[in-house]
Enzyme design. Sequence first.
Site, PDB file in Angstrom:
ATOM      1  N   HIS A  19       2.920 -10.653   1.135  1.00 27.23           N
ATOM      2  CA  HIS A  19       2.108  -9.949   0.127  1.00 27.23           C
ATOM      3  C   HIS A  19       1.948 -10.718  -1.179  1.00 27.23           C
ATOM      4  O   HIS A  19       1.295 -10.225  -2.091  1.00 27.23           O
ATOM      5  CB  HIS A  19       2.655  -8.550  -0.167  1.00 27.23           C
ATOM      6  CG  HIS A  19       2.456  -7.584   0.959  1.00 27.23           C
ATOM      7  ND1 HIS A  19       2.480  -6.225   0.791  1.00 27.23           N
ATOM      8  CD2 HIS A  19       2.216  -7.788   2.277  1.00 27.23           C
ATOM      9  CE1 HIS A  19       2.272  -5.632   1.961  1.00 27.23           C
ATOM     10  NE2 HIS A  19       2.115  -6.563   2.873  1.00 27.23           N
ATOM     11  N   GLU A  50      -2.674  -4.238   8.056  1.00 28.48           N
ATOM     12  CA  GLU A  50      -1.468  -3.578   8.583  1.00 28.48           C
ATOM     13  C   GLU A  50      -0.877  -2.548   7.630  1.00 28.48           C
ATOM     14  O   GLU A  50      -0.082  -1.719   8.045  1.00 28.48           O
ATOM     15  CB  GLU A  50      -0.413  -4.626   8.957  1.00 28.48           C
ATOM     16  CG  GLU A  50       0.219  -5.295   7.762  1.00 28.48           C
ATOM     17  CD  GLU A  50       1.686  -5.663   7.986  1.00 28.48           C
ATOM     18  OE1 GLU A  50       2.194  -5.450   9.080  1.00 28.48           O
ATOM     19  OE2 GLU A  50       2.305  -6.139   7.025  1.00 28.48           O
ATOM     20  N   ASN A  51      -1.239  -2.607   6.345  1.00 27.86           N
ATOM     21  CA  ASN A  51      -0.705  -1.632   5.380  1.00 27.86           C
ATOM     22  C   ASN A  51      -1.799  -0.754   4.781  1.00 27.86           C
ATOM     23  O   ASN A  51      -1.623  -0.163   3.714  1.00 27.86           O
ATOM     24  CB  ASN A  51       0.031  -2.351   4.238  1.00 27.86           C
ATOM     25  CG  ASN A  51       1.050  -3.336   4.721  1.00 27.86           C
ATOM     26  OD1 ASN A  51       0.837  -4.544   4.643  1.00 27.86           O
ATOM     27  ND2 ASN A  51       2.149  -2.849   5.239  1.00 27.86           N
ATOM     28  N   HIS A  57       1.998 -11.302   5.435  1.00 28.20           N
ATOM     29  CA  HIS A  57       3.206 -10.453   5.501  1.00 28.20           C
ATOM     30  C   HIS A  57       3.999 -10.419   4.197  1.00 28.20           C
ATOM     31  O   HIS A  57       4.557  -9.384   3.879  1.00 28.20           O
ATOM     32  CB  HIS A  57       4.135 -10.848   6.648  1.00 28.20           C
ATOM     33  CG  HIS A  57       5.427 -10.072   6.678  1.00 28.20           C
ATOM     34  ND1 HIS A  57       5.470  -8.719   6.979  1.00 28.20           N
ATOM     35  CD2 HIS A  57       6.716 -10.428   6.418  1.00 28.20           C
ATOM     36  CE1 HIS A  57       6.737  -8.299   6.924  1.00 28.20           C
ATOM     37  NE2 HIS A  57       7.504  -9.312   6.584  1.00 28.20           N
ATOM     38  N   HIS A  68       1.744 -13.877  10.983  1.00 28.63           N
ATOM     39  CA  HIS A  68       2.363 -12.830  10.174  1.00 28.63           C
ATOM     40  C   HIS A  68       3.869 -13.037  10.204  1.00 28.63           C
ATOM     41  O   HIS A  68       4.531 -12.706  11.194  1.00 28.63           O
ATOM     42  CB  HIS A  68       1.968 -11.477  10.769  1.00 28.63           C
ATOM     43  CG  HIS A  68       2.206 -10.334   9.853  1.00 28.63           C
ATOM     44  ND1 HIS A  68       1.369 -10.041   8.805  1.00 28.63           N
ATOM     45  CD2 HIS A  68       3.191  -9.410   9.807  1.00 28.63           C
ATOM     46  CE1 HIS A  68       1.816  -8.981   8.163  1.00 28.63           C
ATOM     47  NE2 HIS A  68       2.926  -8.580   8.739  1.00 28.63           N
ATOM     48  N   ASP A 128      -3.076  -8.833   3.571  1.00 27.72           N
ATOM     49  CA  ASP A 128      -2.714  -7.439   3.843  1.00 27.72           C
ATOM     50  C   ASP A 128      -3.304  -6.449   2.835  1.00 27.72           C
ATOM     51  O   ASP A 128      -2.965  -6.471   1.643  1.00 27.72           O
ATOM     52  CB  ASP A 128      -1.187  -7.281   3.819  1.00 27.72           C
ATOM     53  CG  ASP A 128      -0.469  -8.265   4.737  1.00 27.72           C
ATOM     54  OD1 ASP A 128      -1.021  -9.341   5.014  1.00 27.72           O
ATOM     55  OD2 ASP A 128       0.661  -7.940   5.147  1.00 27.72           O
ATOM     56  N   ASN A 147       3.678  -6.381  11.733  1.00 26.02           N
ATOM     57  CA  ASN A 147       4.778  -5.513  12.160  1.00 26.02           C
ATOM     58  C   ASN A 147       4.497  -4.025  11.955  1.00 26.02           C
ATOM     59  O   ASN A 147       5.115  -3.183  12.585  1.00 26.02           O
ATOM     60  CB  ASN A 147       6.068  -5.907  11.427  1.00 26.02           C
ATOM     61  CG  ASN A 147       5.906  -5.984   9.927  1.00 26.02           C
ATOM     62  OD1 ASN A 147       5.024  -6.675   9.423  1.00 26.02           O
ATOM     63  ND2 ASN A 147       6.737  -5.284   9.191  1.00 26.02           N
ATOM     64  N   HIS A 148       3.534  -3.695  11.069  1.00 21.22           N
ATOM     65  CA  HIS A 148       3.233  -2.271  10.826  1.00 21.22           C
ATOM     66  C   HIS A 148       2.103  -1.736  11.696  1.00 21.22           C
ATOM     67  O   HIS A 148       1.621  -0.617  11.468  1.00 21.22           O
ATOM     68  CB  HIS A 148       2.877  -2.059   9.354  1.00 21.22           C
ATOM     69  CG  HIS A 148       4.051  -2.211   8.425  1.00 21.22           C
ATOM     70  ND1 HIS A 148       5.098  -1.310   8.401  1.00 21.22           N
ATOM     71  CD2 HIS A 148       4.355  -3.158   7.512  1.00 21.22           C
ATOM     72  CE1 HIS A 148       5.988  -1.702   7.504  1.00 21.22           C
ATOM     73  NE2 HIS A 148       5.564  -2.831   6.956  1.00 21.22           N
TER      74      HIS A 148
HETATM   75 FE   LIG Z   1       1.967  -6.384   5.028  1.00 18.47          FE
HETATM   76 FE   LIG Z   2       4.051  -7.235   7.597  1.00 16.07          FE
END
Ligand SMILES: [Fe+2]
Ligand SMILES: [Fe+2]
Length: 279
Positions: free
Chosen positions: A180, A39-40, A178, A153, A8, A67-68
């Site tokens: 991190h 995603e981030n 996910h 994830h 990520d 999820n983001h």
């Molecule tokens: Fe993430």
């Molecule tokens: Fe995530």
Amino acid sequence: MRLLFLGDLVGRSGRNAVIEALPNLRERYSLDFVVVNAENAAGGFGVTEQILIDLLDAGADVVTTGNHVFDQREALVFIERYDRLLRPINYPAGTPGKGAGLFKAAKGQDVLVINAMGRVFMADLDDPFRAVENELEACGLKTGADAILIDFHAEATSEKEAMGYFVDGRASALIGTHTHVPTADEQILPRGTAYISDAGMCGDFDSVLGMDKEEPLQRFLTKIATGRFTPALGEATLCGVAVDVDDATGLARVIAPLRQGGRLSQAEPAFWLAEAQAE
Ligand SMILES: [Fe+2]
Ligand SMILES: [Fe+2]
């Protein structure tokens, strides 16, 4: 075949470090295929079209999410225009975008990339195991794809390990994202699938999961939100894994961590460098 996966990307620090490093990494290790989870990437939340373009231009073959994925609302629209941007495959039917795709690697091999999301301590999506199974049935190793990389994830290591064994022998690599934080359990599973519970993030580790420390710490102390989460902006550590795939079988020969820059201990896939010296 040489695959690199980077975990990520968090905010400007992580994203710029990846954009700057990717051309060098591709050349240094003669990479055939690169996947990054973004995603981030946009201020810690989601991905914009411009960031996606910058990552593809820098040398990412495929960008995965989690999820983001739709935190930046524009992604609901532009995801339909980019085959190379994936969202978790087990979102409800009708969700914009796709969760899997077949892509060409540098030497023309076909790489199937699947992005799935876990359900333990996360949103209650469709069953990720059945969703992955459907893809593997439609496009198996050596029947449809030369290599298969799955970005799973998920929050719970139990769910990630279970998914690893579920696809063992049927995918080249099952890589967790996910949390991190990179885990130290990279391994080749008994039937030949490369596995790691979490690749870790590309971001500033002087932080709480890539975010400036102050707000998360205050929320733990007081249970009151006093501001927004904002990405930490110090030097990023790039975190990912290198996977060497046997061209004959599509299964993994080696998996090794890559960590570069920033605060974490450094690691590089030295087996590729040794191979280059031996040649
Ligand atoms: Fe993430
Ligand atoms: Fe995530």
